[in-house]
Design an enzyme around this catalytic site. Structure first.
Site, mmCIF file in Angstrom:
data_model
loop_
_atom_site.group_PDB
_atom_site.id
_atom_site.type_symbol
_atom_site.label_atom_id
_atom_site.label_comp_id
_atom_site.label_asym_id
_atom_site.label_seq_id
_atom_site.Cartn_x
_atom_site.Cartn_y
_atom_site.Cartn_z
ATOM 1 N N GLY A 217 39.236 62.607 32.400
ATOM 2 C CA GLY A 217 38.641 61.705 33.382
ATOM 3 C C GLY A 217 38.918 60.263 33.044
ATOM 4 O O GLY A 217 39.752 59.972 32.183
ATOM 5 N N ASN A 218 38.250 59.363 33.720
ATOM 6 C CA ASN A 218 38.399 57.931 33.409
ATOM 7 C C ASN A 218 37.062 57.239 33.600
ATOM 8 O O ASN A 218 36.087 57.844 34.030
ATOM 9 C CB ASN A 218 39.506 57.314 34.271
ATOM 10 C CG ASN A 218 39.187 57.421 35.742
ATOM 11 O OD1 ASN A 218 38.242 56.830 36.226
ATOM 12 N ND2 ASN A 218 39.969 58.237 36.458
ATOM 13 N N ARG A 219 37.050 55.951 33.260
ATOM 14 C CA ARG A 219 35.776 55.228 33.201
ATOM 15 C C ARG A 219 35.343 54.585 34.516
ATOM 16 O O ARG A 219 34.412 53.791 34.536
ATOM 17 C CB ARG A 219 35.882 54.103 32.169
ATOM 18 C CG ARG A 219 35.979 54.569 30.760
ATOM 19 C CD ARG A 219 35.953 53.361 29.854
ATOM 20 N NE ARG A 219 36.457 53.665 28.539
ATOM 21 C CZ ARG A 219 35.757 54.278 27.598
ATOM 22 N NH1 ARG A 219 34.515 54.627 27.835
ATOM 23 N NH2 ARG A 219 36.296 54.518 26.433
ATOM 24 N N SER A 220 36.026 54.873 35.605
ATOM 25 C CA SER A 220 35.668 54.192 36.850
ATOM 26 C C SER A 220 34.229 54.531 37.265
ATOM 27 O O SER A 220 33.847 55.703 37.316
ATOM 28 C CB SER A 220 36.631 54.612 37.959
ATOM 29 O OG SER A 220 36.209 54.027 39.156
ATOM 30 N N ALA A 285 40.182 55.498 41.026
ATOM 31 C CA ALA A 285 41.085 55.624 39.878
ATOM 32 C C ALA A 285 41.532 57.083 39.847
ATOM 33 O O ALA A 285 40.747 57.984 39.531
ATOM 34 C CB ALA A 285 40.355 55.254 38.596
#
Ligand code: CTP
Length: 425
Positions: A217-220, A285
């Site tokens: 995943g990502n931090r968005s 993102a």
């Protein structure tokens, strides 16, 4: 348009005077229906003077004309501002113990409620359930603003600004009112400069599952996309918000499509665009890669006593959704496409340099480049962005500012560009 302005008994009732003013000045015929408690805050003469019409809270006034039924039946829009916790409860449960709640039961037009109350009352499970029930029935419940409340405390529960309330109410009317299906109205002629426009916003960050408990995943946080969607609603657009793994409450008045992965996001955005869309804003993102294989049971640390090996995760590329939208578009009816890019400067060039290259690569109509780095942008409340359009060397830089200001700056570029493309009939 015939508007019923309901006013419930809260201190914010005085702000409804400005709401009334804005509506009458825009040429609407407004009948004010206060509750008995509202009349203790602002008296009937004020409402009568400002609306130019008689005012009553009582079902037993005007009985020969059956007012308790007629007002709702004849209205094009019912707006209640402020809506107290008590009013929300009565509306949710279909009570009809005064003229306003009778009107809510007989109305078949769009109904918009703008709540105002203390944070504790707004977040109480009873109120949360009532709001959910009302929204489930198609009522627009505007999200209250955060800030100073009646006493010394502050938090969510403030009545939004009268301009916001009116914009959201008129947007709800243009979304769901009579003849609204695929209705195209001259931008700027109605509530906001996006009235009659359909907008798709993707927000958040995709998650690409590895096994039943893990994902890439990502931090968005989704804050920027949600701010873009909320600003579009406030400016009168009909908004579909494709939301990837965001934990924020969605802005009032959006159609929310929850997704998890890049492929789901692509499908949801494509489906919304296929229906007819004027603008697509890709703030999400999107993971560029996903695991080649999904393990249907949890990947274990070891397979045997002495096994110290680590698995290798093979990745495959995800589609570039934005570039795909650009490639798919056909002629003048194609949507205006906005990309967001998180960029850092490096030895080969600064943020704007990289953004310009990305704009050319992606082929979108506007690229909003976010400066990222330690403590910048992801999950933060303020950011600095550069707005770039093809064929111009000009760069508009905004920030550091809140994400709502960034959202406003994006629409300030998009709206005139839509107008330049010609007004739909
Ligand atoms: N985007 C997309 N599909 C992807 C990746 C990105 O639609 N697979 C969109 C994002 O929503 C955003 C824009 O493309 O609007 C730019 O995202 P970014 O991650 O900066 O672009 P990339 O092409 O992945 O560039 P980089 O190699 O710099 O990560």
């Amino acid at each position: 348009m015939r508007v019923v302005l309901g006013v419930a008994g809260g201190i914010a009732a005085y702000k409804a005077c400005s709401v009334l003013r804005l509506l009458t000045e825009a040429g609407h015929e407004v009948t004010v229906v206060p509750t008995a408690a509202a009349l203790r805050f602002v008296g009937a003469p004020t409402w009568e003077a400002l609306s130019g019409r008689p005012v009553s809270a009582d079902v037993f006034d005007g009985v020969p004309e059956v007012r308790h039924v007629r007002l709702g039946q004849e209205a094009d829009l019912v707006l209640v501002a402020p809506a107290t916790a008590d009013l929300l409860a009565r509306a949710a449960h279909g009570l009809a113990d005064d003229l306003l709640t009778n009107t809510l039961l007989t109305a078949r037009c769009p109904v918009v409620l703008a709540p105002a109350m203390h944070t504790e009352m707004w977040s109480h499970p009873a109120t949360v359930a009532n709001v959910e029930m009302l929204r489930g029935r198609g009522v627009t419940v505007v999200e209250p603003a955060s800030g100073r409340l009646t006493g010394k405390d502050s938090g969510p529960g403030r009545l939004p600004d009268p301009e916001d309330i009116v914009a959201q109410a008129l947007a709800a009317h243009s979304r769901t009112g009579p003849g609204s299906a695929r209705r195209r109205i001259r931008p700027g002629a109605s509530a906001g400069d996006l009235a009659g426009r359909r907008v798709v916003v993707s927000a958040g960050g995709t998650r690409e599952p590895l096994d039943p408990v893990r994902f890439l995943g990502n931090r968005s946080s989704g804050k920027q996309g949600y701010a873009v969607a909320a600003a579009a609603v406030a400016r009168g657009a009909e908004v579909t918000l494709v939301s990837a793994n965001v934990t924020l409450p969605p802005p009032a008045g959006c159609r929310v499509v929850p997704v998890e992965t890049a492929l789901e996001l692509q499908e949801a955005v494509r489906a919304a665009v296929a229906e007819w869309t004027d603008v697509v804003v890709m703030t999400a993102a999107v993971a560029d890669f996903r695991p080649a294989r999904y393990a249907s049971s949890k990947i274990k640390k070891t397979h045997g006593e002495d096994d110290r090996s680590a698995p290798t995760i093979e990745l495959v590329r995800n589609p570039d959704i934005l570039a795909g939208l650009v490639a798919d578009r056909a002629g003048a009816a194609s949507p205006y496409i906005v990309g967001f890019a998180a960029e850092t400067g490096d030895e080969s060039g600064d943020v704007v340099h990289h953004a310009r290259a990305k704009l050319a690569r992606k082929g979108c109509d506007l690229l909003v480049a976010n400066e990222v780095g330690v403590g910048k942008t992801f999950g933060q409340d303020e950011s600095t962005v550069h707005l770039l359009v093809p064929g111009s060397d000009e760069v508009r830089t905004v920030g550091p500012v809140g994400k709502d200001v960034v959202a406003g700056a994006v629409w300030d570029v998009v709206v005139p560009a839509l107008a330049d493309r010609g007004t739909a009939d």
